[in-house]
Design a protein around this motif. Structure first.
Motif, PDB file in Angstrom:
ATOM      1  N   TYR A   1      -6.629 -10.737  -3.469  1.00  0.00           N
ATOM      2  CA  TYR A   1      -6.141 -10.653  -2.094  1.00  0.00           C
ATOM      3  C   TYR A   1      -6.775  -9.480  -1.362  1.00  0.00           C
ATOM      4  CZ  TYR A   1      -2.942  -6.783  -3.322  1.00  0.00           C
ATOM      5  OH  TYR A   1      -2.415  -5.576  -3.720  1.00  0.00           O
ATOM      6  N   LEU A   2      -6.886  -9.665  -0.055  1.00  0.00           N
ATOM      7  CA  LEU A   2      -7.288  -8.593   0.837  1.00  0.00           C
ATOM      8  C   LEU A   2      -6.024  -8.118   1.551  1.00  0.00           C
ATOM      9  CD1 LEU A   2      -9.799 -10.646   0.507  1.00  0.00           C
ATOM     10  CD2 LEU A   2     -10.798  -9.291   2.344  1.00  0.00           C
ATOM     11  N   SER A   3      -6.134  -7.163   2.452  1.00  0.00           N
ATOM     12  CA  SER A   3      -4.966  -6.715   3.202  1.00  0.00           C
ATOM     13  C   SER A   3      -4.342  -7.911   3.899  1.00  0.00           C
ATOM     14  CB  SER A   3      -5.370  -5.660   4.238  1.00  0.00           C
ATOM     15  OG  SER A   3      -5.881  -4.519   3.584  1.00  0.00           O
ATOM     16  N   ALA A   4      -3.032  -8.102   3.705  1.00  0.00           N
ATOM     17  CA  ALA A   4      -2.388  -9.309   4.202  1.00  0.00           C
ATOM     18  C   ALA A   4      -0.906  -9.037   4.419  1.00  0.00           C
ATOM     19  CB  ALA A   4      -2.574 -10.444   3.194  1.00  0.00           C
ATOM     20  N   THR A   5      -0.193 -10.067   4.910  1.00  0.00           N
ATOM     21  CA  THR A   5       1.249  -9.983   5.060  1.00  0.00           C
ATOM     22  C   THR A   5       1.874  -9.652   3.701  1.00  0.00           C
ATOM     23  OG1 THR A   5       1.123 -11.651   6.797  1.00  0.00           O
ATOM     24  CG2 THR A   5       3.293 -11.263   5.815  1.00  0.00           C
ATOM     25  N   PRO A   6       2.902  -8.802   3.666  1.00  0.00           N
ATOM     26  CA  PRO A   6       3.511  -8.419   2.379  1.00  0.00           C
ATOM     27  C   PRO A   6       3.938  -9.624   1.541  1.00  0.00           C
ATOM     28  CG  PRO A   6       4.352  -7.035   4.149  1.00  0.00           C
ATOM     29  CD  PRO A   6       3.532  -8.106   4.807  1.00  0.00           C
ATOM     30  N   PHE A   7       3.885  -9.446   0.227  1.00  0.00           N
ATOM     31  CA  PHE A   7       4.227 -10.527  -0.693  1.00  0.00           C
ATOM     32  C   PHE A   7       4.821  -9.941  -1.960  1.00  0.00           C
ATOM     33  CE2 PHE A   7      -0.166  -9.286  -1.520  1.00  0.00           C
ATOM     34  CZ  PHE A   7      -0.137  -9.049  -2.898  1.00  0.00           C
ATOM     35  N   GLU A   8       5.445 -10.820  -2.764  1.00  0.00           N
ATOM     36  CA  GLU A   8       5.980 -10.425  -4.070  1.00  0.00           C
ATOM     37  C   GLU A   8       4.975 -10.812  -5.152  1.00  0.00           C
ATOM     38  OE1 GLU A   8       9.672 -11.599  -7.115  1.00  0.00           O
ATOM     39  OE2 GLU A   8       9.563 -12.474  -5.087  1.00  0.00           O
ATOM     40  N   ASN A   9       4.627  -9.849  -5.988  1.00  0.00           N
ATOM     41  CA  ASN A   9       3.690 -10.101  -7.077  1.00  0.00           C
ATOM     42  C   ASN A   9       4.408 -10.849  -8.201  1.00  0.00           C
ATOM     43  OD1 ASN A   9       1.979  -9.929  -9.353  1.00  0.00           O
ATOM     44  ND2 ASN A   9       1.070  -8.034  -8.600  1.00  0.00           N
ATOM     45  N   GLN A  10       3.979 -12.104  -8.445  1.00  0.00           N
ATOM     46  CA  GLN A  10       4.596 -12.936  -9.475  1.00  0.00           C
ATOM     47  C   GLN A  10       3.613 -13.247 -10.613  1.00  0.00           C
ATOM     48  OE1 GLN A  10       7.186 -16.181  -7.865  1.00  0.00           O
ATOM     49  NE2 GLN A  10       6.228 -15.624  -5.897  1.00  0.00           N
ATOM     50  N   ALA A  11       2.672 -12.352 -10.830  1.00  0.00           N
ATOM     51  CA  ALA A  11       1.634 -12.592 -11.836  1.00  0.00           C
ATOM     52  C   ALA A  11       2.215 -12.835 -13.221  1.00  0.00           C
ATOM     53  CB  ALA A  11       0.668 -11.405 -11.864  1.00  0.00           C
ATOM     54  N   GLU A  12       3.186 -12.018 -13.630  1.00  0.00           N
ATOM     55  CA  GLU A  12       3.744 -12.153 -14.981  1.00  0.00           C
ATOM     56  C   GLU A  12       4.454 -13.493 -15.151  1.00  0.00           C
ATOM     57  OE1 GLU A  12       6.760  -9.721 -18.005  1.00  0.00           O
ATOM     58  OE2 GLU A  12       6.114  -8.831 -16.093  1.00  0.00           O
ATOM     59  N   LYS A  13       5.177 -13.926 -14.130  1.00  0.00           N
ATOM     60  CA  LYS A  13       5.906 -15.197 -14.199  1.00  0.00           C
ATOM     61  C   LYS A  13       4.974 -16.369 -14.436  1.00  0.00           C
ATOM     62  CE  LYS A  13       8.735 -18.280 -11.325  1.00  0.00           C
ATOM     63  NZ  LYS A  13       9.417 -18.440 -10.008  1.00  0.00           N
ATOM     64  N   TYR A  14       3.816 -16.355 -13.812  1.00  0.00           N
ATOM     65  CA  TYR A  14       2.895 -17.489 -13.884  1.00  0.00           C
ATOM     66  C   TYR A  14       1.766 -17.294 -14.896  1.00  0.00           C
ATOM     67  CZ  TYR A  14       5.143 -19.631  -9.841  1.00  0.00           C
ATOM     68  OH  TYR A  14       6.059 -20.225  -8.986  1.00  0.00           O
ATOM     69  N   GLY A  15       1.688 -16.151 -15.532  1.00  0.00           N
ATOM     70  CA  GLY A  15       0.642 -15.921 -16.512  1.00  0.00           C
ATOM     71  C   GLY A  15      -0.746 -15.816 -15.917  1.00  0.00           C
ATOM     72  N   VAL A  16      -0.835 -15.162 -14.759  1.00  0.00           N
ATOM     73  CA  VAL A  16      -2.115 -14.984 -14.074  1.00  0.00           C
ATOM     74  C   VAL A  16      -2.276 -13.505 -13.740  1.00  0.00           C
ATOM     75  CG1 VAL A  16      -2.033 -17.320 -13.119  1.00  0.00           C
ATOM     76  CG2 VAL A  16      -1.121 -15.410 -11.778  1.00  0.00           C
ATOM     77  N   SER A  17      -3.429 -13.137 -13.187  1.00  0.00           N
ATOM     78  CA  SER A  17      -3.642 -11.760 -12.735  1.00  0.00           C
ATOM     79  C   SER A  17      -3.737 -11.727 -11.223  1.00  0.00           C
ATOM     80  CB  SER A  17      -4.912 -11.178 -13.361  1.00  0.00           C
ATOM     81  OG  SER A  17      -6.059 -11.888 -12.922  1.00  0.00           O
ATOM     82  N   VAL A  18      -3.286 -10.628 -10.641  1.00  0.00           N
ATOM     83  CA  VAL A  18      -3.354 -10.421  -9.193  1.00  0.00           C
ATOM     84  C   VAL A  18      -4.132  -9.136  -8.953  1.00  0.00           C
ATOM     85  CG1 VAL A  18      -2.053  -9.984  -7.084  1.00  0.00           C
ATOM     86  CG2 VAL A  18      -1.197 -11.638  -8.748  1.00  0.00           C
ATOM     87  N   THR A  19      -5.192  -9.214  -8.162  1.00  0.00           N
ATOM     88  CA  THR A  19      -6.083  -8.078  -7.952  1.00  0.00           C
ATOM     89  C   THR A  19      -6.357  -7.903  -6.469  1.00  0.00           C
ATOM     90  OG1 THR A  19      -7.196  -8.705 -10.009  1.00  0.00           O
ATOM     91  CG2 THR A  19      -8.246  -7.006  -8.654  1.00  0.00           C
ATOM     92  N   ARG A  20      -6.244  -6.689  -5.993  1.00  0.00           N
ATOM     93  CA  ARG A  20      -6.620  -6.410  -4.611  1.00  0.00           C
ATOM     94  C   ARG A  20      -8.110  -6.102  -4.533  1.00  0.00           C
ATOM     95  NH1 ARG A  20      -4.323  -1.801  -0.325  1.00  0.00           N
ATOM     96  NH2 ARG A  20      -5.715  -2.400   1.383  1.00  0.00           N
ATOM     97  N   ALA A  21      -8.799  -6.726  -3.593  1.00  0.00           N
ATOM     98  CA  ALA A  21     -10.201  -6.403  -3.328  1.00  0.00           C
ATOM     99  C   ALA A  21     -10.249  -5.128  -2.496  1.00  0.00           C
ATOM    100  CB  ALA A  21     -10.877  -7.549  -2.589  1.00  0.00           C
TER     101      ALA A  21
END
Length: 320
Positions: free
Chosen positions: A241-261
């Motif tokens: 993700y780039l700078s964006a509207t606020p969100f909840e990080n659900q990476a652990e729930k879905y078994g994925v990674s979330v990375t800010r560029a």
């Protein structure tokens, strides 16, 4: 020189056309006689005061991140650049920007203009191009044949992401308005989802969250779009993700990674984008051109959600 500036935060009405003395290049700086400037979302956000927590501005402020022009003065210590060079500029957001007939900036913030780009396209190249390049080439874990979902593919960053993704031989799905379906397919997307139309026909799904087994999602939007993006990723996939509207990080729930560029005007990124544009890989999106004096109108159009493709470009050589 003529320039647009503002002396306080506020609506587009605070933007004024003024006449100023030409700036003078200092050590390691160049002066660029500008021909055009791209209008970026950050220009409007800085002007409104929305980014006060992140950027400290000195008033009066000339806005503008992107520009194109010709070097007409070189400071001591500059190497590799010469008077008469056509260059693209990535202005420091905290200093004087590109909504002016001239700008002084560090020589590290200019790159040679790709000769195959028009003035308007060159003015819209660097800021969105760098965002796309850093996201895809320095942040995402990509390899040939992967499936990617790019949100907002008709925008200035999204359109260059689509082109770069095709260059990297990825399978590209993107979201956009229904009116921009043909546009994003023409950029190279294999598939487009019209997020604002629920009866567009059998050729396009209207709900991207029905997709599955996507390797990487590029989120330029955030909020609900971000939340609905997790379920399209395959196990072990990545959401960038780039700078964006606020969100909840659900990476652990879905078994994925979330990375800010982490986007920056690093010389490596500026030169990479200019090279890709020169090779014909990247063509910036330009929706319209306006004279410099119409900068406030350009900001109003952005804030009204009327900029659906690429950038508006301000033309210094249009006296109307």
């Amino acid at each position: 020189m003529k320039a647009i500036q503002y002396s306080r935060y506020g609506s587009p009405d605070v933007l004024e056309l003024v006449t100023l003395d030409d700036p003078v290049a200092g050590p390691n700086e160049v002066r660029v006689r500008l021909k055009a400037a791209g209008v970026s979302p950050i220009d409007a956000k800085l002007r409104s005061g929305a980014l006060q927590a992140h950027f400290s501005l000195t008033f009066p402020k000339i806005p503008g991140r992107d520009g194109v022009g010709v070097i007409d003065q070189i400071g001591e210590g500059v190497v590799g650049l010469f008077i008469g060079d056509e260059v693209c500029v990535a202005a420091d957001p905290t200093r004087s920007g590109t909504y002016a007939e001239a700008i002084v900036c560090a020589s590290s913030r200019v790159v040679k203009k790709p000769p195959n780009l028009s003035t308007s396209h060159a003015a819209a190249l660097l800021q969105p191009g760098v965002s796309a390049w850093i996201s895809m080439c320095r942040t995402a874990m990509l390899s040939e044949g992967m499936s990617v979902l790019i949100h907002g593919g008709a925008g200035a960053v999204g359109c260059q992401m689509i082109q770069l993704a095709r260059h990297l031989r990825l399978n590209v799905t993107t979201t956009c308005r229904a009116q921009n379906i043909d546009y994003v397919l023409g950029l190279g997307a294999h598939r487009a989802v019209a997020y604002d139309c629920y009866d567009y026909g059998d050729d396009y799904r209207d709900d991207f969250s029905l997709l599955r087994h996507i390797d990487v999602v590029f989120d330029l939007i955030g909020g609900e779009t971000h939340a609905r993006s997790y379920q399209v990723l395959k196990a072990g996939g990545q959401l960038v993700y780039l700078s964006a509207t606020p969100f909840e990080n659900q990476a652990e729930k879905y078994g994925v990674s979330v990375t800010r560029a982490m986007i920056s005007d690093a010389p490596e990124a500026l030169h990479a984008v200019a090279q890709l544009a020169g090779e014909g890989v990247l063509m910036p999106g330009v929706m319209a051109t306006l004279p410099l004096a119409a900068a406030a109108d350009a900001h109003r159009q952005f804030e009204a959600g009327q900029i659906t493709r690429g950038r508006i470009v301000l033309n210094m050589e249009d006296g109307s």
